[in-house]
Enzyme design. Sequence first.
Site, PDB file in Angstrom:
ATOM      1  N   PRO A  20       0.848  -1.195   0.000  1.00  0.00           N
ATOM      2  CA  PRO A  20       0.000   0.000   0.000  1.00  0.00           C
ATOM      3  C   PRO A  20       0.878   1.238   0.000  1.00  0.00           C
ATOM      4  O   PRO A  20       1.819   1.333   0.791  1.00  0.00           O
ATOM      5  CB  PRO A  20      -0.787  -0.131   1.314  1.00  0.00           C
ATOM      6  CG  PRO A  20       0.060  -0.997   2.185  1.00  0.00           C
ATOM      7  CD  PRO A  20       0.812  -1.916   1.276  1.00  0.00           C
ATOM      8  N   MET A  21       0.603   2.175  -0.899  1.00  0.00           N
ATOM      9  CA  MET A  21       1.421   3.392  -0.989  1.00  0.00           C
ATOM     10  C   MET A  21       0.524   4.596  -1.224  1.00  0.00           C
ATOM     11  O   MET A  21      -0.192   4.662  -2.231  1.00  0.00           O
ATOM     12  CB  MET A  21       2.457   3.260  -2.111  1.00  0.00           C
ATOM     13  CG  MET A  21       3.557   2.267  -1.800  1.00  0.00           C
ATOM     14  SD  MET A  21       4.709   2.038  -3.172  1.00  0.00           S
ATOM     15  CE  MET A  21       3.728   0.930  -4.219  1.00  0.00           C
ATOM     16  N   GLN A  74      -5.878  -1.253   3.438  1.00  0.00           N
ATOM     17  CA  GLN A  74      -5.007  -1.005   4.587  1.00  0.00           C
ATOM     18  C   GLN A  74      -5.542   0.160   5.411  1.00  0.00           C
ATOM     19  O   GLN A  74      -5.854   1.222   4.881  1.00  0.00           O
ATOM     20  CB  GLN A  74      -3.571  -0.680   4.168  1.00  0.00           C
ATOM     21  CG  GLN A  74      -2.666  -0.662   5.400  1.00  0.00           C
ATOM     22  CD  GLN A  74      -1.294  -0.061   5.166  1.00  0.00           C
ATOM     23  OE1 GLN A  74      -1.167   1.131   4.882  1.00  0.00           O
ATOM     24  NE2 GLN A  74      -0.264  -0.882   5.308  1.00  0.00           N
ATOM     25  N   CYS A 104       4.247   2.961   8.853  1.00  0.00           N
ATOM     26  CA  CYS A 104       4.479   4.240   8.180  1.00  0.00           C
ATOM     27  C   CYS A 104       5.365   5.139   9.037  1.00  0.00           C
ATOM     28  O   CYS A 104       5.067   5.385  10.205  1.00  0.00           O
ATOM     29  CB  CYS A 104       3.164   4.941   7.883  1.00  0.00           C
ATOM     30  SG  CYS A 104       3.388   6.536   7.046  1.00  0.00           S
ATOM     31  N   LYS A 143       1.397  -4.751   8.768  1.00  0.00           N
ATOM     32  CA  LYS A 143       2.652  -4.326   8.142  1.00  0.00           C
ATOM     33  C   LYS A 143       3.416  -3.476   9.147  1.00  0.00           C
ATOM     34  O   LYS A 143       2.873  -2.500   9.674  1.00  0.00           O
ATOM     35  CB  LYS A 143       2.397  -3.537   6.857  1.00  0.00           C
ATOM     36  CG  LYS A 143       3.649  -3.282   6.032  1.00  0.00           C
ATOM     37  CD  LYS A 143       3.296  -2.693   4.667  1.00  0.00           C
ATOM     38  CE  LYS A 143       4.526  -2.633   3.767  1.00  0.00           C
ATOM     39  NZ  LYS A 143       5.564  -1.706   4.247  1.00  0.00           N
ATOM     40  N   HIS A 173       9.112  -4.518   6.911  1.00  0.00           N
ATOM     41  CA  HIS A 173      10.079  -3.703   6.160  1.00  0.00           C
ATOM     42  C   HIS A 173      11.392  -3.737   6.934  1.00  0.00           C
ATOM     43  O   HIS A 173      11.415  -3.466   8.133  1.00  0.00           O
ATOM     44  CB  HIS A 173       9.564  -2.265   6.039  1.00  0.00           C
ATOM     45  CG  HIS A 173      10.451  -1.380   5.214  1.00  0.00           C
ATOM     46  ND1 HIS A 173      10.012  -0.778   4.063  1.00  0.00           N
ATOM     47  CD2 HIS A 173      11.739  -0.985   5.372  1.00  0.00           C
ATOM     48  CE1 HIS A 173      10.997  -0.049   3.546  1.00  0.00           C
ATOM     49  NE2 HIS A 173      12.050  -0.171   4.335  1.00  0.00           N
ATOM     50  N   ASP A 206      13.688  -2.453  -0.529  1.00  0.00           N
ATOM     51  CA  ASP A 206      14.817  -2.479  -1.472  1.00  0.00           C
ATOM     52  C   ASP A 206      14.794  -3.662  -2.428  1.00  0.00           C
ATOM     53  O   ASP A 206      15.844  -4.171  -2.811  1.00  0.00           O
ATOM     54  CB  ASP A 206      16.150  -2.469  -0.717  1.00  0.00           C
ATOM     55  CG  ASP A 206      16.415  -1.176   0.025  1.00  0.00           C
ATOM     56  OD1 ASP A 206      15.654  -0.221  -0.170  1.00  0.00           O
ATOM     57  OD2 ASP A 206      17.375  -1.127   0.814  1.00  0.00           O
TER      58      ASP A 206
END
Length: 349
Positions: A20-21, A74, A104, A143, A173, A206
């Site tokens: 999700p971005m 999300q 986030c 997340k 992440h 990455d």
Amino acid sequence: MNTGLQIGDVRIDGRVLMAPMTGITDLPFRVLASQLGASYVATEMVAAAELARARPDVVRRAAVGGGLPLTVIQLVGGDAEAMAEGARMAQKAGADIIDLNFGCPAKEVTGAACGSALMRTPDQAARIMEAVVQAVSRPVTVKMRLGWDDNSLNAADLARRAEGLGVAAVTVHGRTRKQFYTGIADWHAVAEVKQAVGIPVIVNGDIITAEQAREALARSGADALMLGRGVYGRPWLAAHLERALIDGTQLREPDRDERLAIVIRHLRASADFYGLPLGLKMFRKHLGWYIEQAPWPADPTERRAAKARLCRLETPEEVEEALTALWLDVKHSRNFAVENRPQVVEAIA
């Protein structure tokens, strides 16, 4: 790499997922990526409390529509009750999976005790997870990051609590919140999370090339991987990377005609979804990335100049013609045919 991933009662037809971005994975982008073969593309981050209040721009971020094999919404927030209500609304809207944002790093999010700030308050994070899991029947995922900073690497502990509360999968992440997006993602550190739980673990950070994907999976032992910023200007990346991992080949990039058709389809879908002039305005960041990521013109200086020029155009028709001339040739620009506009406008009621 074996294909497919099971999250609760949901079967995902691949193991390369799209994160999700905010400002990126809106409905036009998600439909396009899905049509190109992506098996999992999450919505933009949706503020649960504002979704419950039906704030129009927030509802639009959670929009669902045809052409999606899977709907993942999300939610972000710091209040358990509001997150539970947001989850109920997401489920009612058709969410197959509800993802909770504990990762986030943005200051406006962490400043409201949301996102990765919840890794500093694991008891509150647990209250949120428990409330959401109890509020819905759909699988709930989380997340997160490795921790707030190097002195509080608590992803494994939080993942254990998540599993105990009924969370169906976690994505990690490989950075701390303090790092934001600097340095290098630590895929090996994700292995501690994988060893701590029995639910699926997804590694993030990455991952752009097939080599990076293979290494991230090997170092982390994760069940799947998630792409983030690498999809900017490359909505085909998840599908192409999936194939490269399965057959051991190099990542294939679209040729000129394929790439041009994808961009024009995206542009038209954005115009349909948002209307004009907003649709073109929302698309311009994608247009910039499409131009930056393409190998034409070969000179980077020319690409930058073309990006600046095309992102100032005021109609979709002007963008289509200029981009066709840039990537193909001028006489081709008036004859280039693309597929019919996809249907993407079906939002939460």
